[in-house]
Write a protein that holds these residues in place. Sequence first.
Motif, PDB file in Angstrom:
ATOM      1  N   ALA A  62      12.847 -22.714  42.673  1.00 41.61           N
ATOM      2  CA  ALA A  62      12.601 -21.751  43.749  1.00 41.61           C
ATOM      3  C   ALA A  62      13.785 -21.678  44.715  1.00 41.61           C
ATOM      4  O   ALA A  62      14.107 -20.615  45.248  1.00 41.61           O
ATOM      5  N   GLY A  63      14.457 -22.813  44.936  1.00 41.55           N
ATOM      6  CA  GLY A  63      15.585 -22.825  45.865  1.00 41.55           C
ATOM      7  C   GLY A  63      16.932 -22.964  45.185  1.00 41.55           C
ATOM      8  O   GLY A  63      17.911 -23.361  45.812  1.00 41.55           O
ATOM      9  N   TYR A  64      16.981 -22.638  43.892  1.00 41.89           N
ATOM     10  CA  TYR A  64      18.178 -22.905  43.086  1.00 41.89           C
ATOM     11  C   TYR A  64      19.419 -22.192  43.619  1.00 41.89           C
ATOM     12  O   TYR A  64      19.419 -20.975  43.815  1.00 41.89           O
ATOM     13  N   GLY A  65      20.501 -22.946  43.827  1.00 37.04           N
ATOM     14  CA  GLY A  65      21.733 -22.390  44.364  1.00 37.04           C
ATOM     15  C   GLY A  65      22.735 -21.961  43.303  1.00 37.04           C
ATOM     16  O   GLY A  65      23.781 -21.410  43.631  1.00 37.04           O
ATOM     17  N   GLY A  66      22.431 -22.210  42.022  1.00 37.75           N
ATOM     18  CA  GLY A  66      23.354 -21.903  40.932  1.00 37.75           C
ATOM     19  C   GLY A  66      23.271 -20.436  40.575  1.00 37.75           C
ATOM     20  O   GLY A  66      22.691 -19.654  41.315  1.00 37.75           O
ATOM     21  N   PRO A  67      23.800 -20.001  39.435  1.00 35.63           N
ATOM     22  CA  PRO A  67      24.538 -20.854  38.496  1.00 35.63           C
ATOM     23  C   PRO A  67      25.974 -21.134  38.967  1.00 35.63           C
ATOM     24  O   PRO A  67      26.532 -20.370  39.744  1.00 35.63           O
ATOM     25  N   ALA A  68      26.506 -22.243  38.463  1.00 37.11           N
ATOM     26  CA  ALA A  68      27.892 -22.596  38.753  1.00 37.11           C
ATOM     27  C   ALA A  68      28.729 -22.345  37.500  1.00 37.11           C
ATOM     28  O   ALA A  68      28.201 -22.096  36.424  1.00 37.11           O
ATOM     29  N   GLU A  69      30.034 -22.422  37.650  1.00 32.26           N
ATOM     30  CA  GLU A  69      30.930 -22.289  36.502  1.00 32.26           C
ATOM     31  C   GLU A  69      30.821 -23.517  35.604  1.00 32.26           C
ATOM     32  O   GLU A  69      30.518 -24.609  36.065  1.00 32.26           O
ATOM     33  N   LYS A  70      31.130 -23.326  34.333  1.00 29.68           N
ATOM     34  CA  LYS A  70      31.060 -24.425  33.368  1.00 29.68           C
ATOM     35  C   LYS A  70      32.128 -25.496  33.645  1.00 29.68           C
ATOM     36  O   LYS A  70      31.847 -26.688  33.599  1.00 29.68           O
ATOM     37  N   ASN A  71      33.357 -25.080  33.923  1.00 23.86           N
ATOM     38  CA  ASN A  71      34.433 -26.051  34.181  1.00 23.86           C
ATOM     39  C   ASN A  71      34.297 -26.632  35.588  1.00 23.86           C
ATOM     40  O   ASN A  71      34.203 -25.873  36.561  1.00 23.86           O
ATOM     41  N   PRO A  72      34.300 -27.962  35.714  1.00 22.06           N
ATOM     42  CA  PRO A  72      34.107 -28.595  37.023  1.00 22.06           C
ATOM     43  C   PRO A  72      35.152 -28.142  38.039  1.00 22.06           C
ATOM     44  O   PRO A  72      36.359 -28.292  37.803  1.00 22.06           O
ATOM     45  N   ARG A  73      34.699 -27.616  39.168  1.00 21.27           N
ATOM     46  CA  ARG A  73      35.596 -27.055  40.185  1.00 21.27           C
ATOM     47  C   ARG A  73      36.584 -28.064  40.758  1.00 21.27           C
ATOM     48  O   ARG A  73      37.694 -27.720  41.134  1.00 21.27           O
ATOM     49  N   ARG A  74      36.169 -29.332  40.857  1.00 21.54           N
ATOM     50  CA  ARG A  74      37.079 -30.342  41.420  1.00 21.54           C
ATOM     51  C   ARG A  74      37.958 -30.994  40.351  1.00 21.54           C
ATOM     52  O   ARG A  74      38.771 -31.876  40.662  1.00 21.54           O
ATOM     53  N   HIS A  75      37.751 -30.629  39.098  1.00 22.53           N
ATOM     54  CA  HIS A  75      38.570 -31.141  37.987  1.00 22.53           C
ATOM     55  C   HIS A  75      38.535 -32.669  37.916  1.00 22.53           C
ATOM     56  O   HIS A  75      39.541 -33.307  37.598  1.00 22.53           O
ATOM     57  N   VAL A  76      37.372 -33.241  38.235  1.00 21.56           N
ATOM     58  CA  VAL A  76      37.214 -34.699  38.261  1.00 21.56           C
ATOM     59  C   VAL A  76      36.061 -35.101  37.344  1.00 21.56           C
ATOM     60  O   VAL A  76      35.056 -34.395  37.260  1.00 21.56           O
ATOM     61  N   THR A  77      36.236 -36.227  36.642  1.00 23.10           N
ATOM     62  CA  THR A  77      35.134 -36.856  35.917  1.00 23.10           C
ATOM     63  C   THR A  77      34.840 -38.199  36.568  1.00 23.10           C
ATOM     64  O   THR A  77      35.769 -38.978  36.825  1.00 23.10           O
ATOM     65  N   VAL A  78      33.576 -38.456  36.851  1.00 21.07           N
ATOM     66  CA  VAL A  78      33.170 -39.726  37.448  1.00 21.07           C
ATOM     67  C   VAL A  78      32.446 -40.555  36.392  1.00 21.07           C
ATOM     68  O   VAL A  78      31.565 -40.048  35.689  1.00 21.07           O
ATOM     69  N   ILE A  79      32.837 -41.812  36.259  1.00 19.84           N
ATOM     70  CA  ILE A  79      32.218 -42.742  35.321  1.00 19.84           C
ATOM     71  C   ILE A  79      31.473 -43.788  36.144  1.00 19.84           C
ATOM     72  O   ILE A  79      32.072 -44.424  37.020  1.00 19.84           O
ATOM     73  N   ALA A  80      30.184 -43.978  35.878  1.00 24.53           N
ATOM     74  CA  ALA A  80      29.404 -44.929  36.681  1.00 24.53           C
ATOM     75  C   ALA A  80      28.266 -45.515  35.868  1.00 24.53           C
ATOM     76  O   ALA A  80      27.992 -45.103  34.740  1.00 24.53           O
ATOM     77  N   MET A 116      43.721 -32.164  51.603  1.00 25.68           N
ATOM     78  CA  MET A 116      42.912 -33.362  51.345  1.00 25.68           C
ATOM     79  C   MET A 116      42.745 -33.557  49.831  1.00 25.68           C
ATOM     80  O   MET A 116      42.381 -32.622  49.128  1.00 25.68           O
ATOM     81  N   SER A 117      43.015 -34.760  49.342  1.00 23.80           N
ATOM     82  CA  SER A 117      42.844 -35.035  47.912  1.00 23.80           C
ATOM     83  C   SER A 117      41.358 -35.129  47.587  1.00 23.80           C
ATOM     84  O   SER A 117      40.515 -35.229  48.481  1.00 23.80           O
ATOM     85  N   GLU A 118      41.036 -35.090  46.299  1.00 25.89           N
ATOM     86  CA  GLU A 118      39.636 -35.219  45.897  1.00 25.89           C
ATOM     87  C   GLU A 118      39.062 -36.555  46.357  1.00 25.89           C
ATOM     88  O   GLU A 118      37.916 -36.638  46.808  1.00 25.89           O
ATOM     89  N   MET A 119      39.842 -37.624  46.260  1.00 23.66           N
ATOM     90  CA  MET A 119      39.339 -38.942  46.642  1.00 23.66           C
ATOM     91  C   MET A 119      39.107 -39.016  48.154  1.00 23.66           C
ATOM     92  O   MET A 119      38.141 -39.616  48.619  1.00 23.66           O
ATOM     93  N   GLU A 120      39.984 -38.370  48.923  1.00 27.71           N
ATOM     94  CA  GLU A 120      39.777 -38.323  50.377  1.00 27.71           C
ATOM     95  C   GLU A 120      38.514 -37.526  50.704  1.00 27.71           C
ATOM     96  O   GLU A 120      37.755 -37.888  51.610  1.00 27.71           O
ATOM     97  N   HIS A 121      38.300 -36.460  49.947  1.00 32.84           N
ATOM     98  CA  HIS A 121      37.084 -35.669  50.148  1.00 32.84           C
ATOM     99  C   HIS A 121      35.834 -36.513  49.877  1.00 32.84           C
ATOM    100  O   HIS A 121      34.872 -36.512  50.657  1.00 32.84           O
ATOM    101  N   PHE A 122      35.842 -37.253  48.766  1.00 31.46           N
ATOM    102  CA  PHE A 122      34.683 -38.098  48.429  1.00 31.46           C
ATOM    103  C   PHE A 122      34.479 -39.179  49.496  1.00 31.46           C
ATOM    104  O   PHE A 122      33.351 -39.483  49.878  1.00 31.46           O
ATOM    105  N   ALA A 123      35.583 -39.774  49.963  1.00 29.26           N
ATOM    106  CA  ALA A 123      35.480 -40.837  50.973  1.00 29.26           C
ATOM    107  C   ALA A 123      34.877 -40.286  52.268  1.00 29.26           C
ATOM    108  O   ALA A 123      34.031 -40.931  52.898  1.00 29.26           O
ATOM    109  N   ALA A 124      35.290 -39.091  52.658  1.00 28.30           N
ATOM    110  CA  ALA A 124      34.751 -38.486  53.881  1.00 28.30           C
ATOM    111  C   ALA A 124      33.267 -38.172  53.715  1.00 28.30           C
ATOM    112  O   ALA A 124      32.449 -38.443  54.598  1.00 28.30           O
ATOM    113  N   ALA A 125      32.904 -37.611  52.553  1.00 29.11           N
ATOM    114  CA  ALA A 125      31.501 -37.301  52.293  1.00 29.11           C
ATOM    115  C   ALA A 125      30.669 -38.580  52.266  1.00 29.11           C
ATOM    116  O   ALA A 125      29.529 -38.611  52.731  1.00 29.11           O
TER     117      ALA A 125
END
Lengths: 173, 173
Positions: A16-34, B1-10
Amino acid sequence: MSEMEHFAAANQGFVAGYGGPAEKNPRRHVTVIACMDARLDLFGALGLDLGEVHLLRNGGGLVTDDVLRSLAISQRYLGTREVLVVHHTDCGMLGFDDAGFRAELAAESGRPPTWDVPGFRDIEAQVRESVATLRACPWLPHRDDIHGAVYDVRTGKLAEVLAEVTGPSGTKP
Amino acid sequence: MSEMEHFAAANQGFVAGYGGPAEKNPRRHVTVIACMDARLDLFGALGLDLGEVHLLRNGGGLVTDDVLRSLAISQRYLGTREVLVVHHTDCGMLGFDDAGFRAELAAESGRPPTWDVPGFRDIEAQVRESVATLRACPWLPHRDDIHGAVYDVRTGKLAEVLAEVTGPSGTKP
């Protein structure tokens, strides 16, 4: 209400509150591993919006073959160029008894698992090892901006692990 | 601001309003397996709170050895008993050219990757295959409540894939 019914009901509100759709390619060009840990909400902890980063998560946040496969696809086909590895305090893989676990599985099922279950002893050292493994991987086109951090599950705080993060040759790239 | 600086601020804002800490064992006793895709915010889409479920994510949300390793730890040591596999529309692994990708990596780096890169052709069929693979895994103690769903990245809607989800023997467990 079952867990699946709970998720379905929550999803109705999300739609109901969906803000998408977003683009397929990640906008920040970052991959997070956790890690898979339930106490890690990476959208919250990193202030992420929909469509910004790829998220890879497994037990321990380890740099496994599956992570390298996924990251190679992420960088080669979906435009990411930067990586952030996040390990966390109180991780279940800290001091994990690999041999004992394999023996337990073999005893119960009649056959040992076909995969390894590596634990680790020190979070910051593991961050550095993960970063070094990524920097040494020949199948990743972007290895200059690989960062490591530790997340504290008591406070929500993310601390970058900077010191002694070096390339495979021992020098900071 | 770099991506890492952005994440740190958030992260500073996140820490200021941190609602944790939560317990280590997921309160809902559920593990969710999904794709790394940037358009998937599982905390939002499933209405999750901190500490509720384990999240496993890789390229395609595939049930790889790394997922089985993580899930075995999740069920045996951290109390989860139920699994939800989420594949999504417009996935990068739909129609993925495994052989072409391997050849590309080998040509560029001088050696083929040590891991497979399986794609798939149909999302719902892939959900059923993932569920069947999990139900057949001898190292998972809890295989009765394994669910599959498709997430629509255009709308945020999660639709459970119920029909034809069967056990390895062809009968619904």
